[in-house]
Design a protein around this motif. Structure first.
Motif, PDB file in Angstrom:
ATOM      1  N   THR A 470       0.835  -1.214   0.000  1.00 38.45           N
ATOM      2  CA  THR A 470       0.000   0.000   0.000  1.00 38.45           C
ATOM      3  C   THR A 470       0.862   1.254   0.000  1.00 38.45           C
ATOM      4  O   THR A 470       0.607   2.204  -0.768  1.00 38.45           O
ATOM      5  N   ASN A 471       1.900   1.287   0.825  1.00 37.88           N
ATOM      6  CA  ASN A 471       2.770   2.470   0.918  1.00 37.88           C
ATOM      7  C   ASN A 471       3.487   2.752  -0.400  1.00 37.88           C
ATOM      8  O   ASN A 471       3.660   3.913  -0.791  1.00 37.88           O
ATOM      9  N   LEU A 472       3.925   1.696  -1.082  1.00 40.70           N
ATOM     10  CA  LEU A 472       4.553   1.881  -2.396  1.00 40.70           C
ATOM     11  C   LEU A 472       3.542   2.394  -3.416  1.00 40.70           C
ATOM     12  O   LEU A 472       3.820   3.323  -4.186  1.00 40.70           O
ATOM     13  N   THR A 473       2.356   1.799  -3.418  1.00 42.48           N
ATOM     14  CA  THR A 473       1.321   2.159  -4.392  1.00 42.48           C
ATOM     15  C   THR A 473       0.907   3.612  -4.261  1.00 42.48           C
ATOM     16  O   THR A 473       0.654   4.299  -5.267  1.00 42.48           O
ATOM     17  N   LYS A 474       0.847   4.122  -3.043  1.00 44.10           N
ATOM     18  CA  LYS A 474       0.418   5.496  -2.798  1.00 44.10           C
ATOM     19  C   LYS A 474       1.310   6.525  -3.498  1.00 44.10           C
ATOM     20  O   LYS A 474       0.876   7.641  -3.780  1.00 44.10           O
ATOM     21  N   GLU A 475       2.553   6.154  -3.781  1.00 44.87           N
ATOM     22  CA  GLU A 475       3.506   7.091  -4.380  1.00 44.87           C
ATOM     23  C   GLU A 475       3.256   7.327  -5.873  1.00 44.87           C
ATOM     24  O   GLU A 475       3.769   8.294  -6.438  1.00 44.87           O
ATOM     25  N   PHE A 476       2.476   6.453  -6.489  1.00 46.86           N
ATOM     26  CA  PHE A 476       2.294   6.518  -7.941  1.00 46.86           C
ATOM     27  C   PHE A 476       0.978   7.194  -8.320  1.00 46.86           C
ATOM     28  O   PHE A 476       0.037   7.237  -7.519  1.00 46.86           O
ATOM     29  N   GLY A 486      -1.168  -4.444 -10.446  1.00 47.29           N
ATOM     30  CA  GLY A 486      -1.713  -5.796 -10.397  1.00 47.29           C
ATOM     31  C   GLY A 486      -1.044  -6.558  -9.264  1.00 47.29           C
ATOM     32  O   GLY A 486       0.012  -6.141  -8.760  1.00 47.29           O
ATOM     33  N   ALA A 487      -1.613  -7.675  -8.837  1.00 47.96           N
ATOM     34  CA  ALA A 487      -1.049  -8.434  -7.719  1.00 47.96           C
ATOM     35  C   ALA A 487      -1.276  -9.928  -7.879  1.00 47.96           C
ATOM     36  O   ALA A 487      -2.354 -10.359  -8.315  1.00 47.96           O
ATOM     37  N   VAL A 488      -0.242 -10.708  -7.499  1.00 43.64           N
ATOM     38  CA  VAL A 488      -0.294 -12.164  -7.474  1.00 43.64           C
ATOM     39  C   VAL A 488       0.146 -12.617  -6.081  1.00 43.64           C
ATOM     40  O   VAL A 488       1.115 -12.091  -5.527  1.00 43.64           O
ATOM     41  N   GLN A 489      -0.572 -13.575  -5.506  1.00 40.94           N
ATOM     42  CA  GLN A 489      -0.124 -14.211  -4.260  1.00 40.94           C
ATOM     43  C   GLN A 489       0.260 -15.654  -4.584  1.00 40.94           C
ATOM     44  O   GLN A 489      -0.393 -16.300  -5.413  1.00 40.94           O
ATOM     45  N   TYR A 490       1.319 -16.130  -3.915  1.00 44.17           N
ATOM     46  CA  TYR A 490       1.766 -17.480  -4.228  1.00 44.17           C
ATOM     47  C   TYR A 490       2.162 -18.264  -2.976  1.00 44.17           C
ATOM     48  O   TYR A 490       2.575 -17.706  -1.970  1.00 44.17           O
ATOM     49  N   GLN A 494      -0.423 -20.519  -7.301  1.00 46.52           N
ATOM     50  CA  GLN A 494      -0.446 -19.081  -7.556  1.00 46.52           C
ATOM     51  C   GLN A 494      -1.887 -18.617  -7.728  1.00 46.52           C
ATOM     52  O   GLN A 494      -2.728 -19.369  -8.233  1.00 46.52           O
ATOM     53  N   ARG A 495      -2.144 -17.391  -7.320  1.00 45.90           N
ATOM     54  CA  ARG A 495      -3.496 -16.835  -7.451  1.00 45.90           C
ATOM     55  C   ARG A 495      -3.398 -15.380  -7.920  1.00 45.90           C
ATOM     56  O   ARG A 495      -2.669 -14.584  -7.319  1.00 45.90           O
ATOM     57  N   LEU A 496      -4.119 -15.073  -8.988  1.00 47.58           N
ATOM     58  CA  LEU A 496      -4.186 -13.676  -9.461  1.00 47.58           C
ATOM     59  C   LEU A 496      -5.188 -12.935  -8.586  1.00 47.58           C
ATOM     60  O   LEU A 496      -6.388 -13.198  -8.639  1.00 47.58           O
ATOM     61  N   GLU A 497      -4.697 -12.005  -7.779  1.00 47.18           N
ATOM     62  CA  GLU A 497      -5.596 -11.231  -6.909  1.00 47.18           C
ATOM     63  C   GLU A 497      -6.356 -10.188  -7.724  1.00 47.18           C
ATOM     64  O   GLU A 497      -7.561 -10.036  -7.589  1.00 47.18           O
ATOM     65  N   PHE A 498      -5.652  -9.462  -8.596  1.00 47.36           N
ATOM     66  CA  PHE A 498      -6.297  -8.551  -9.560  1.00 47.36           C
ATOM     67  C   PHE A 498      -5.283  -8.171 -10.631  1.00 47.36           C
ATOM     68  O   PHE A 498      -4.081  -8.082 -10.376  1.00 47.36           O
ATOM     69  N   GLY A 499      -5.788  -8.001 -11.858  1.00 50.53           N
ATOM     70  CA  GLY A 499      -4.943  -7.648 -12.994  1.00 50.53           C
ATOM     71  C   GLY A 499      -4.818  -6.140 -13.173  1.00 50.53           C
ATOM     72  O   GLY A 499      -5.442  -5.347 -12.469  1.00 50.53           O
ATOM     73  N   TYR A 503      -8.710  -2.273 -11.772  1.00 49.78           N
ATOM     74  CA  TYR A 503      -9.019  -1.021 -11.064  1.00 49.78           C
ATOM     75  C   TYR A 503      -8.241   0.135 -11.699  1.00 49.78           C
ATOM     76  O   TYR A 503      -7.084  -0.019 -12.073  1.00 49.78           O
ATOM     77  N   SER A 504      -8.892   1.284 -11.799  1.00 50.03           N
ATOM     78  CA  SER A 504      -8.258   2.422 -12.491  1.00 50.03           C
ATOM     79  C   SER A 504      -8.184   3.685 -11.636  1.00 50.03           C
ATOM     80  O   SER A 504      -7.981   4.773 -12.157  1.00 50.03           O
ATOM     81  N   SER A 505      -8.355   3.551 -10.320  1.00 47.63           N
ATOM     82  CA  SER A 505      -8.192   4.708  -9.435  1.00 47.63           C
ATOM     83  C   SER A 505      -7.447   4.283  -8.182  1.00 47.63           C
ATOM     84  O   SER A 505      -7.499   3.108  -7.778  1.00 47.63           O
ATOM     85  N   LYS A 506      -6.764   5.225  -7.567  1.00 47.33           N
ATOM     86  CA  LYS A 506      -5.970   4.901  -6.385  1.00 47.33           C
ATOM     87  C   LYS A 506      -6.832   4.385  -5.229  1.00 47.33           C
ATOM     88  O   LYS A 506      -6.474   3.378  -4.596  1.00 47.33           O
ATOM     89  N   PRO A 507      -7.974   5.016  -4.914  1.00 51.60           N
ATOM     90  CA  PRO A 507      -8.807   4.484  -3.820  1.00 51.60           C
ATOM     91  C   PRO A 507      -9.246   3.040  -4.055  1.00 51.60           C
ATOM     92  O   PRO A 507      -9.253   2.227  -3.129  1.00 51.60           O
ATOM     93  N   ASP A 508      -9.608   2.711  -5.316  1.00 52.16           N
ATOM     94  CA  ASP A 508     -10.042   1.349  -5.615  1.00 52.16           C
ATOM     95  C   ASP A 508      -8.900   0.343  -5.458  1.00 52.16           C
ATOM     96  O   ASP A 508      -9.086  -0.772  -4.946  1.00 52.16           O
ATOM     97  N   ILE A 509      -7.701   0.748  -5.898  1.00 53.97           N
ATOM     98  CA  ILE A 509      -6.535  -0.130  -5.771  1.00 53.97           C
ATOM     99  C   ILE A 509      -6.207  -0.372  -4.302  1.00 53.97           C
ATOM    100  O   ILE A 509      -5.957  -1.510  -3.872  1.00 53.97           O
ATOM    101  N   LEU A 510      -6.190   0.692  -3.513  1.00 50.86           N
ATOM    102  CA  LEU A 510      -5.853   0.552  -2.092  1.00 50.86           C
ATOM    103  C   LEU A 510      -6.864  -0.322  -1.361  1.00 50.86           C
ATOM    104  O   LEU A 510      -6.504  -1.116  -0.485  1.00 50.86           O
ATOM    105  N   SER A 511      -8.133  -0.195  -1.731  1.00 49.62           N
ATOM    106  CA  SER A 511      -9.168  -1.054  -1.129  1.00 49.62           C
ATOM    107  C   SER A 511      -8.964  -2.512  -1.526  1.00 49.62           C
ATOM    108  O   SER A 511      -9.140  -3.429  -0.705  1.00 49.62           O
ATOM    109  N   ALA A 512      -8.591  -2.742  -2.791  1.00 48.70           N
ATOM    110  CA  ALA A 512      -8.373  -4.111  -3.271  1.00 48.70           C
ATOM    111  C   ALA A 512      -7.188  -4.755  -2.557  1.00 48.70           C
ATOM    112  O   ALA A 512      -7.231  -5.956  -2.213  1.00 48.70           O
TER     113      ALA A 512
END
Length: 629
Positions: A470-476, A486-490, A494-499, A503-512
């Motif tokens: 989240t802290n890294l994402t906030k900088e962009f 996008g995010a993958v957990q393994y 492996q699982r695609l959390e979201f591509g 999401y196309s906005s910072k609030p939506d990404i941070l919530s995801a």
């Protein structure tokens, strides 16, 4: 006796029936003789404007020949009521030049009307107008009664009114304020009129100039109609040129008053050509000499007309030609939200220099470029051979601009040729696809986080990892056209959390990110890298930088060398962050070369946050070190 009575009753009934039948027949005959009134379609001339007709909806017949340019049309599809009704019908394609019947419907006024060329008619642009109309084929609606005679806003007929206008006499006292007294002409009666400052009016247009009229976007509009419009921004601006533009003008003493006026004239012409407005380009002006000063920022003037008026009032400051100081000032102060800067619009600076700067520009320009500012240079005249010894920084323009390919630079041999840069300059600053410095380290990447969800991490530490993400994402700067996440957990799997396209906005990404659930299992980092290449980065946009940020707390159960090499060959810049039991040599294999800039290790999960600034700095340093050619 009874027989006589019955006979009389029968006669009365028979007579009543005869009268009844006769009356019905008579009514039918009368009805046949009464003819319904026939609808007569009113005819109008080509010069009749919709605003002169009061009826909200009507059918009219237009004559032939309304394609003539003298019948001005304003807008496309929806037309300002100051347009010729028949001219608009030809422009819209409802009529051809031979004339015919049309249906006209009044609609609300628009905040701006865009000109276009269609069906042999060039329509003009116009700012906000109080009323509009659309033109349709003459198919009457059922139940709607259309007028056989139109109601005009004046008792005079349109033809008579036009004749009155063409013969009106007036004097120079009727000219609008600010007119250039040197540009005058006499009408047949001997009365003089003047051309507005900064407007190029041909002799033919001067012939059609009317008393008390103002020239707007190539059209002559009566002052009494203009005064009814709102004083709010008159145009939404050109949406195809949505830029935030700062002009840095040379106010140094050496330029002189005459050349300073030529410089202002170019600014006024640019303001007119750009179609300034909140939905298009915005423009401010900074003058430099010894020290720079802002004349007006991006939100001071929201239309071309007001901007041109403000430019006329600029006075020369004098002093040296400290361009570097001016560029630093603009980088630090001009492009702020308080000054009207819009995050979705490219930042553009056009620097005008008479001769050469009296300070250095290279370092100030580098910082400006790294801030996402596209710098254009217009240099006029330059140094003569015996003056080159005084130039502080030779080849200063190439050191300053965003790319050294000629796109960002203009050199003019003489001030009298400055006007020739107008069209190419406007075209280039509006070519947002080629504004290379708009893309910064913070708004030009597809970033894929590959997160270790193995059993050794634990629920609490997993939440700490997500906070790090989240802290890294906030900088962009996050959007569909800026940086995407996008995010993958393994684990073993492996699982695609979201591509990237989820999401196309910072609030939506941070919530995801916050919603990602801890999985638990083994540690197959090599398989996770392959999965991320296939499921995330294969869908990355061609013009995006690809960044993979992998976080793990242990040694992988599978091989990471081949997957890491595949990532590097595909142009994915990989950062490897290890925690606790992660193997340092494995992190260096995963990381892009040089490993010291792309691999990091911390002893505890709680210390991850310390590396956020360094990772961001390294991402930006690497981005800004790319060649400018």
């Amino acid at each position: 006796m009874r027989t006589v009575v019955l006979t009389m009753k029968a006669s009365v009934i028979e007579m009543f029936l005869v009268l009844l039948v006769t009356g019905v027949h008579s009514n039918k005959e009368t009805a046949k003789k009464i003819k319904r009134p026939k609808f007569t379609v009113p005819q109008i001339n080509c010069d009749v404007k919709a605003g002169k007709i009061i009826n909200p909806e009507f059918i009219v017949k237009c004559p032939a020949g309304c394609q003539d340019p003298k019948y001005h049309v304003y807008g496309t599809d929806v037309y300002a009521s100051y347009s010729s009704v028949c001219g608009a019908a030809v422009h819209s394609g409802v009529l051809d030049n031979s004339g015919g019947k049309i249906l006209v419907r009044k609609v609300a006024g628009q905040s701006g009307y865009k000109g276009s060329y269609s069906n042999g008619v060039q329509s003009l642009s116009l700012p906000r107008w109080r009323e509009s109309f659309i033109v349709l084929e003459s198919k009457p609606k059922k139940g709607v009664t259309y007028p056989s005679a139109l109601t005009y806003s004046s008792s005079k007929s349109p033809v008579a009114q036009a004749d009155l206008w063409s013969t009106t006499t007036y004097t120079s006292s009727q000219n609008r304020p600010g007119a250039d007294p040197g540009i005058q002409r006499q009408d047949p009666s001997g009365a003089a009129f003047q051309k507005p400052v900064g407007v190029d009016v041909s002799l033919g247009e001067m012939d059609s100039w009317k008393p008390g009229s103002v020239l707007l976007d190539e059209g002559l509009v009566p002052k009494e109609e203009l005064s009814t419009q709102s004083l709010e921004p008159v145009s939404l601006g050109d949406p195809n040129c949505k830029i935030d533009l700062s002009f840095l003008i040379d106010g140094s003493t050496s330029i002189g008053k005459r050349r300073f006026r030529i410089q202002k004239q170019l600014l006024a012409e640019v303001a007119q050509a750009l179609d300034i407005g909140p939905g298009g380009p915005l423009m401010g002006v900074v003058q430099y000499g010894d020290n720079p000063a802002t004349h007006f920022n991006l939100k001071t003037h929201m239309n071309s007309r007001d901007l041109k008026t403000a430019i006329e009032k600029i006075t020369q400051r004098g002093g040296l030609s400290n361009v570097g100081r001016a560029i630093s000032f603009v980088t630090k102060n001009f492009f702020s939200k308080a000054n009207g800067n819009r995050s979705g619009a490219p930042n553009v600076v056009v620097v005008m220099v008479d001769g050469w700067p009296t300070d250095k520009v290279e370092e100030a320009s580098r910082l400006a470029r790294e801030s996402g500012i596209n710098i254009f240079f217009i240099t006029i005249e330059g140094a003569a051979e015996n003056e080159k010894q005084y130039v502080v920084e030779p080849n200063f323009a190439n050191k300053a601009v965003c790319r050294t390919n000629g796109f960002y630079s203009f050199h003019v041999q003489s001030w009298f040729g400055l006007h020739k840069t107008l069209q190419p300059l406007v075209k280039r600053v509006c070519d947002t696809d080629r504004l290379a410095c708009s893309k910064t380290c913070l708004n030009s990447a597809d970033i894929g986080f590959v997160i270790d969800g193995s059993s050794s991490v634990g629920t609490g530490n997993f939440r700490t990892v997500l906070q790090f993400v989240t802290n890294l994402t906030k900088e962009f700067e996050i959007s569909d056209t800026d940086t995407r996440i996008g995010a993958v957990q393994y684990t073993y799997e492996q699982r695609l959390e979201f591509g990237f396209d989820k999401y196309s906005s910072k609030p939506d990404i941070l919530s995801a990110i916050k919603r990602v659930g801890y999985w638990s299992g083994g540690t197959s980092t090599g398989a996770a890298i392959n999965f991320a290449l296939e499921q995330l980065f294969k869908k990355s946009k061609p013009n995006k930088r690809k960044l993979m940020i992998l976080i793990t707390d242990g040694r992988s159960y599978d091989d990471v060398r081949i997957p890491a090499m595949a990532a590097h060959l595909k142009g994915v810049i990989t950062y490897a962050i290890g925690v606790a039991w992660a193997a340092q040599e494995e992190l260096e294999v995963i990381a892009t070369h040089p490993a010291r800039d792309h691999s990091f290790f911390v002893d505890e999960f709680d210390n991850l946050y310390q590396y956020v600034p360094r990772i961001i700095q390294n991402i930006c340093t690497e981005f800004n070190s790319q060649p400018r050619n």
